[in-house]
Design an enzyme around this catalytic site. Structure first.
Site, PDB file in Angstrom:
ATOM      1  N   LYS A  25       0.834  -1.216   0.000  1.00 42.29           N
ATOM      2  CA  LYS A  25       0.000   0.000   0.000  1.00 42.29           C
ATOM      3  C   LYS A  25       0.861   1.256   0.000  1.00 42.29           C
ATOM      4  CE  LYS A  25      -2.845   0.629   3.626  1.00 42.29           C
ATOM      5  NZ  LYS A  25      -2.571   1.872   4.362  1.00 42.29           N
ATOM      6  N   SER A  26       1.915   1.276   0.806  1.00 41.24           N
ATOM      7  CA  SER A  26       2.770   2.468   0.877  1.00 41.24           C
ATOM      8  C   SER A  26       3.401   2.767  -0.481  1.00 41.24           C
ATOM      9  CB  SER A  26       3.877   2.259   1.914  1.00 41.24           C
ATOM     10  OG  SER A  26       3.318   2.112   3.199  1.00 41.24           O
ATOM     11  N   GLY A  29      -5.284   7.549   5.526  1.00 37.39           N
ATOM     12  CA  GLY A  29      -4.382   8.538   6.138  1.00 37.39           C
ATOM     13  C   GLY A  29      -3.185   8.822   5.251  1.00 37.39           C
ATOM     14  N   ARG A  36      -8.948  11.871  12.519  1.00 32.08           N
ATOM     15  CA  ARG A  36      -7.499  11.664  12.702  1.00 32.08           C
ATOM     16  C   ARG A  36      -6.732  12.988  12.681  1.00 32.08           C
ATOM     17  NH1 ARG A  36      -5.873   6.647   9.009  1.00 32.08           N
ATOM     18  NH2 ARG A  36      -3.896   6.879  10.140  1.00 32.08           N
ATOM     19  N   SER A  77       6.801   8.931  12.390  1.00 37.16           N
ATOM     20  CA  SER A  77       5.774   8.915  11.344  1.00 37.16           C
ATOM     21  C   SER A  77       6.374   9.076   9.955  1.00 37.16           C
ATOM     22  CB  SER A  77       4.742  10.022  11.570  1.00 37.16           C
ATOM     23  OG  SER A  77       3.896  10.107  10.436  1.00 37.16           O
ATOM     24  N   GLN A  89       4.548   9.143   7.387  1.00 41.32           N
ATOM     25  CA  GLN A  89       3.634  10.021   6.654  1.00 41.32           C
ATOM     26  C   GLN A  89       4.047  11.476   6.810  1.00 41.32           C
ATOM     27  OE1 GLN A  89      -0.433   9.060   7.757  1.00 41.32           O
ATOM     28  NE2 GLN A  89      -0.207   6.935   7.075  1.00 41.32           N
ATOM     29  N   ASP A  98       1.682  -1.241  12.007  1.00 40.02           N
ATOM     30  CA  ASP A  98       0.346  -1.700  11.591  1.00 40.02           C
ATOM     31  C   ASP A  98       0.103  -3.169  11.942  1.00 40.02           C
ATOM     32  OD1 ASP A  98      -0.069   0.824  10.567  1.00 40.02           O
ATOM     33  OD2 ASP A  98       0.425   0.271   8.506  1.00 40.02           O
ATOM     34  N   ARG A 132      -6.381   1.832  17.958  1.00 40.22           N
ATOM     35  CA  ARG A 132      -6.153   0.388  17.838  1.00 40.22           C
ATOM     36  C   ARG A 132      -5.775  -0.280  19.152  1.00 40.22           C
ATOM     37  NH1 ARG A 132      -3.191   0.257  11.872  1.00 40.22           N
ATOM     38  NH2 ARG A 132      -5.169   0.402  10.762  1.00 40.22           N
ATOM     39  N   ARG A 148      -7.725  -3.368   9.777  1.00 39.70           N
ATOM     40  CA  ARG A 148      -6.783  -4.283  10.438  1.00 39.70           C
ATOM     41  C   ARG A 148      -7.397  -4.926  11.691  1.00 39.70           C
ATOM     42  NH1 ARG A 148      -2.719  -3.936   6.918  1.00 39.70           N
ATOM     43  NH2 ARG A 148      -2.239  -1.831   6.219  1.00 39.70           N
TER      44      ARG A 148
END
Ligand SMILES: O=C(O)C1=C[C@@H](OP(=O)(O)O)[C@@H](O)[C@H](O)C1
Ligand SMILES: C=C(OP(=O)(O)O)C(=O)O
Length: 447
Positions: free
Chosen positions: A28-29, A101, A129, A174, A176, A327, A358, A400
């Site tokens: 996905k990344s 995200g 978020r 992070s 991101q 994750d 989570r 997840r």
């Protein structure tokens, strides 16, 4: 605003041994990043093995809304014709990233160094978020933002005429945030510097270099990385092959480990060192995972992994490992639930700001299924053994959480039900087919 189809409860029951070879979808990344870099490169980027899941399809739609051409060819490859750095167009509508995200935060960085107004929104999970972590550094580069209080979506941003290059020390682990600043640095004159005290997934750095940007990474004796990116490069379109996502592979890997008699091969899994904390941890717990074929593609290591059932023992998972498996804690918690003794997972604060909280969702799901655990502000302790099961798990729009507890159901005495399996499509649309093909038993349920 992004909404989702009606929820779809699903139940998993104790299964016979899992067997066979399976290939989970693309990472996905890397999929998000290949679409984004393709959109600001010159020429045609061809992507083989793109993850065709909702999160990534939303990024594809976003790149189209920003003027790039993004199409899937008859050969299954995706083709992106980019506009060059600084060439994105102002979209006419709101860009809805759904549950993603990564999609929204990286795209904020990508558009931040152009004087165009862009409005972002997302689904009921994404609008909760935190976005300040990205808006703060982008603000220092000159971006104007109008957001809901707390810096939440929906929000509108407009980049400055002349963005300022900054040096930014990322305050939390992070990838991101790091990536958003680097992508903003692409359209910024001069050198943008990101200082990363804790190593997180480095796909953005690797791919920027692959697309022809001048980027340098220096790591000091304490492991602090300093990343310098020269702004306004001419990026050249690339051929990208996306390896299988280790965060998706985690589910069949844990399932084969915990279901007695299982013997499964998971093919072509990305083995980037910043992504394999789960495998390292499972091996420490006594898992039987062997690398059957190792190779390299596009500067990334891949491997076929053979996984056989093994009896596990609890371990302490150190906080430093968290970024390389952030994750994967929900599904590691399932392995911990069947392991003998106590598994202590430390340094989990970032788990609270994912698609759901989570840490709370995992602890509640374990307790609902008779598994003893203790949730701390940034840690989880699971006391494993035989799993009673029989519980209903609240998934809070989190793919997840849904997949992890379906795996728990494969080894519990009584079936485990998740209140909504629909969100699995955001990252792993073939999850149910692949798992049932290997022998897992899932059946529709009432909520
Ligand atoms: O950069 C990325 O592709 C990702 C980074 C991680 O998020 P954070 O940067 O918030 O840790 C991870 O949880 C997410 O699934 C994908
Ligand atoms: C945290 C995740 O994704 P994102 O932040 O992109 O929504 C995830 O896929 O587990």
């Amino acid at each position: 605003m992004g909404s989702h189809a009606a929820s779809r409860p699903l139940r998993a029951r104790a299964s016979g041994p899992l067997a066979g070879s399976l290939r989970v979808p693309g990472d996905k990344s890397i999929s998000h990043r290949s679409l984004m870099l393709g959109a600001v490169a010159l020429g045609e980027t061809v992507i083989e093995g793109l993850l065709e899941a909702e999160d990534v399809l939303n990024t594809a739609a976003a790149m189209r809304a920003l003027g790039a051409s993004v199409e899937k060819g008859d050969d299954g490859c995706w083709r992106v014709r980019g506009l060059g750095v600084g060439g994105l167009l102002e979209p006419t509508g709101v860009i809805d990233f759904g549950n993603a995200g990564t999609g929204v935060r990286l795209t904020m960085g990508l558009v931040a160094s152009q004087p165009i107004a862009v409005t972002f929104t997302g689904d009921a999970s994404l609008v909760k978020r935190p976005m300040r972590r990205v808006l703060d550094p982008l603000g220092a580069m000159g971006v104007e933002v109008i957001a809901r209080s707390g810096g939440r979506l929906p929000l509108t941003m407009r980049g400055p005429d002349t963005p300022l290059p900054i040096t930014y020390r990322v305050p939390m682990a992070s990838a991101q945030v790091k990536s958003a600043v680097l992508l903003a640095g692409l359209g910024t004159p001069g050198v943008t510097t990101v200082v990363e005290p804790v190593f997180t997934r480095d796909h953005t750095e690797r791919m920027l270099a692959g697309f022809g940007a001048a980027i340098e990474v220096a790591t000091d004796a304490d492991g602090v990385r300093t990343i310098r990116l020269e702004g306004r490069p001419e990026l050249k379109a690339q051929a990208v092959t996306v390896p299988a996502d280790p965060s998706s592979a985690a589910f069949p890997i844990v399932a084969a480990t915990v279901v007695p008699g299982s013997d499964v091969v998971v093919e072509g899994v990305l083995m980037n060192p910043a992504r394999i904390g789960l495998i390292e941890t499972l091996l420490e717990m006594g898992a039987d995972i062997t690398v059957v074929a190792e190779r390299e593609t596009g500067g990334e290591k891949l491997a076929d992994l053979r996984v056989r059932h093994a009896d596990l023992s609890g371990v302490t998972v150190p906080a430093e490992r968290a970024p390389s498996m952030i994750d994967e804690y929900p599904v590691l918690s399932v392995a911990a639930a069947v392991a003998a003794g106590e598994t202590r997972m430390l340094g989990l604060e970032e788990m609270r700001v994912k698609e759901s909280d989570r840490l709370a969702a995992v602890a509640a799901g374990l307790l609902a299924n008779g598994v003893d655990c203790t949730e701390g502000h940034d840690f989880l302790v699971v006391r494993g053994g035989a799993v009673p099961g029989g519980g209903l798990v609240a998934t809070h729009l989190d793919h997840r959480i849904a997949m992890s507890f379906l795996i728990l159901g494969l080894v519990a005495r009584a079936p485990v039900t998740v209140d909504d399996a629909a969100m699995i499509a955001t990252s792993f649309p073939t999850f149910e087919a692949l798992m049932t093909g290997a022998g897992a038993v899932f059946e529709p349920a009432e909520g």
